[in-house]
Design an enzyme around this catalytic site. Structure first.
Site, PDB file in Angstrom:
ATOM      1  N   LYS A 172       0.840  -1.204   0.000  1.00  0.00           N
ATOM      2  CA  LYS A 172       0.000   0.000   0.000  1.00  0.00           C
ATOM      3  C   LYS A 172       0.879   1.261   0.000  1.00  0.00           C
ATOM      4  O   LYS A 172       2.100   1.171   0.205  1.00  0.00           O
ATOM      5  CB  LYS A 172      -0.909  -0.054   1.238  1.00  0.00           C
ATOM      6  CG  LYS A 172      -1.874  -1.260   1.236  1.00  0.00           C
ATOM      7  CD  LYS A 172      -2.786  -1.236   2.457  1.00  0.00           C
ATOM      8  CE  LYS A 172      -3.795  -2.376   2.421  1.00  0.00           C
ATOM      9  NZ  LYS A 172      -4.757  -2.291   3.552  1.00  0.00           N
ATOM     10  N   TYR A 194     -12.369  -2.742  -3.487  1.00  0.00           N
ATOM     11  CA  TYR A 194     -12.896  -2.855  -2.118  1.00  0.00           C
ATOM     12  C   TYR A 194     -14.433  -2.807  -2.083  1.00  0.00           C
ATOM     13  O   TYR A 194     -15.010  -2.378  -1.089  1.00  0.00           O
ATOM     14  CB  TYR A 194     -12.336  -1.725  -1.251  1.00  0.00           C
ATOM     15  CG  TYR A 194     -10.918  -1.948  -0.760  1.00  0.00           C
ATOM     16  CD1 TYR A 194     -10.571  -3.093  -0.035  1.00  0.00           C
ATOM     17  CD2 TYR A 194      -9.920  -0.985  -0.974  1.00  0.00           C
ATOM     18  CE1 TYR A 194      -9.269  -3.281   0.440  1.00  0.00           C
ATOM     19  CE2 TYR A 194      -8.615  -1.174  -0.488  1.00  0.00           C
ATOM     20  CZ  TYR A 194      -8.291  -2.325   0.208  1.00  0.00           C
ATOM     21  OH  TYR A 194      -7.026  -2.504   0.691  1.00  0.00           O
ATOM     22  N   GLU A 243      -9.286 -10.301  -7.973  1.00  0.00           N
ATOM     23  CA  GLU A 243      -8.387  -9.155  -7.785  1.00  0.00           C
ATOM     24  C   GLU A 243      -7.229  -9.196  -8.783  1.00  0.00           C
ATOM     25  O   GLU A 243      -6.861  -8.152  -9.337  1.00  0.00           O
ATOM     26  CB  GLU A 243      -7.870  -9.136  -6.336  1.00  0.00           C
ATOM     27  CG  GLU A 243      -8.992  -8.834  -5.334  1.00  0.00           C
ATOM     28  CD  GLU A 243      -8.598  -9.049  -3.881  1.00  0.00           C
ATOM     29  OE1 GLU A 243      -7.439  -9.421  -3.600  1.00  0.00           O
ATOM     30  OE2 GLU A 243      -9.471  -8.839  -3.007  1.00  0.00           O
TER      31      GLU A 243
HETATM   32  P1  IDP Z   1      -7.843  -7.043   5.117  1.00  0.00           P
HETATM   33  O1  IDP Z   1      -7.022  -5.992   4.405  1.00  0.00           O
HETATM   34  O2  IDP Z   1      -7.076  -7.659   6.243  1.00  0.00           O
HETATM   35  O3  IDP Z   1      -8.437  -8.059   4.184  1.00  0.00           O
HETATM   36  P2  IDP Z   1     -10.484  -5.825   5.230  1.00  0.00           P
HETATM   37  O4  IDP Z   1     -11.500  -6.073   6.294  1.00  0.00           O
HETATM   38  O5  IDP Z   1     -10.723  -6.427   3.889  1.00  0.00           O
HETATM   39  O6  IDP Z   1      -9.069  -6.276   5.820  1.00  0.00           O
HETATM   40  O7  IDP Z   1     -10.326  -4.257   5.118  1.00  0.00           O
HETATM   41  C1  IDP Z   1      -9.585  -3.700   4.051  1.00  0.00           C
HETATM   42  C2  IDP Z   1      -8.703  -2.608   4.587  1.00  0.00           C
HETATM   43  O8  IDP Z   1      -9.510  -1.567   5.112  1.00  0.00           O
HETATM   44  C3  IDP Z   1      -7.785  -3.005   5.753  1.00  0.00           C
HETATM   45  O9  IDP Z   1      -6.589  -3.630   5.334  1.00  0.00           O
HETATM   46  C4  IDP Z   1      -7.529  -1.666   6.394  1.00  0.00           C
HETATM   47  O10 IDP Z   1      -6.520  -0.935   5.671  1.00  0.00           O
HETATM   48  C5  IDP Z   1      -8.854  -0.960   6.210  1.00  0.00           C
HETATM   49  N1  IDP Z   1      -9.686  -1.109   7.409  1.00  0.00           N
HETATM   50  C6  IDP Z   1     -10.330  -2.220   7.842  1.00  0.00           C
HETATM   51  N2  IDP Z   1     -10.981  -1.994   8.993  1.00  0.00           N
HETATM   52  C7  IDP Z   1     -10.742  -0.695   9.291  1.00  0.00           C
HETATM   53  C8  IDP Z   1     -11.140   0.156  10.376  1.00  0.00           C
HETATM   54  O11 IDP Z   1     -11.844  -0.255  11.300  1.00  0.00           O
HETATM   55  N3  IDP Z   1     -10.679   1.438  10.336  1.00  0.00           N
HETATM   56  C9  IDP Z   1      -9.909   1.919   9.337  1.00  0.00           C
HETATM   57  N4  IDP Z   1      -9.495   1.160   8.312  1.00  0.00           N
HETATM   58  C10 IDP Z   1      -9.909  -0.133   8.286  1.00  0.00           C
END
Ligand code: IDP
Ligand code: MG
Length: 160
Positions: free
Chosen positions: A20, A60, A137
């Site tokens: 990222k 996303y 993806e």
């Molecule tokens: P992952 O990246 O581990 O698969 P996901 O739930 O798919 O997690 O969420 C995608 C991305 O969104 C996360 O990697 C993180 O950067 C961001 N994210 C997830 N939950 C939160 C949150 O509660 N606050 C802020 N950013 C979040």
């Protein structure tokens, strides 16, 4: 399929991994790639790009309803990322394990997030969460012909 062909087929699972913008800014591209390479996974696609908001909103799409969605898209479009596809046996599950938990404060030391970051909104690296999303993806980020088919010389020393 012969037993050999079936075994070779198992080793073709693909996961989409992306450093990222914060990971790029912090100089962690090589470190992250090194871990997948060292493990024995095969790099089949790689590029640096600054993704558009529209591209990220599709990537996303499952998170659209979340309160952090707008902030996530802002963060992810703020600069260049390094997008990759890695291939190998159980690449998706192992990729997630190598990344650690979504929230770095819950990621074990030894994982990428557990070793290099603190906040969930700056967690440096993405990894597909299922074989289907790995495929979706990879196809979203790479055009036909940008994913390489090749046989690393070390394959027979990585797989029995
Ligand atoms: P992952 O990246 O581990 O698969 P996901 O739930 O798919 O997690 O969420 C995608 C991305 O969104 C996360 O990697 C993180 O950067 C961001 N994210 C997830 N939950 C939160 C949150 O509660 N606050 C802020 N950013 C979040
Ligand atoms: Mg996810």
């Amino acid at each position: 399929l012969s037993t050999f062909a079936k075994m070779a087929d198992q080793n073709k699972e693909r996961t989409f991994i992306m450093v990222k913008p914060d990971g790029v800014q912090r100089g962690l591209v090589g470190e992250i790639m090194k871990r997948f390479e060292n493990r024995g996974y095969k790099l089949v696609a790689c590029k640096m790009c600054t993704p558009t908001k529209a591209h990220l909103e599709e990537h996303y799409r499952d998170l659209k309803s979340k309160g952090f969605f707008a902030g996530l898209i802002e963060y992810m479009s703020s600069g260049p990322v390094v997008a990759m596809v890695w291939e190998g046996k159980e690449a998706v599950k192992m990729g997630r394990m190598m990344l650690g938990a979504t929230n770095p404060l819950q990621s074990n030391p030894g994982t990428i997030r557990g070793d290099f970051c603190i906040d969930v909104g700056r967690n440096i690296c993405h990894g597909s969460d299922s074989v289907e999303s790995g495929k979706r993806e990879s196809e979203h980020w790479f055009k036909d012909g940008e994913i390489q088919e090749w046989s690393p010389a070390q394959s027979k020393w990585v797989y029995e």
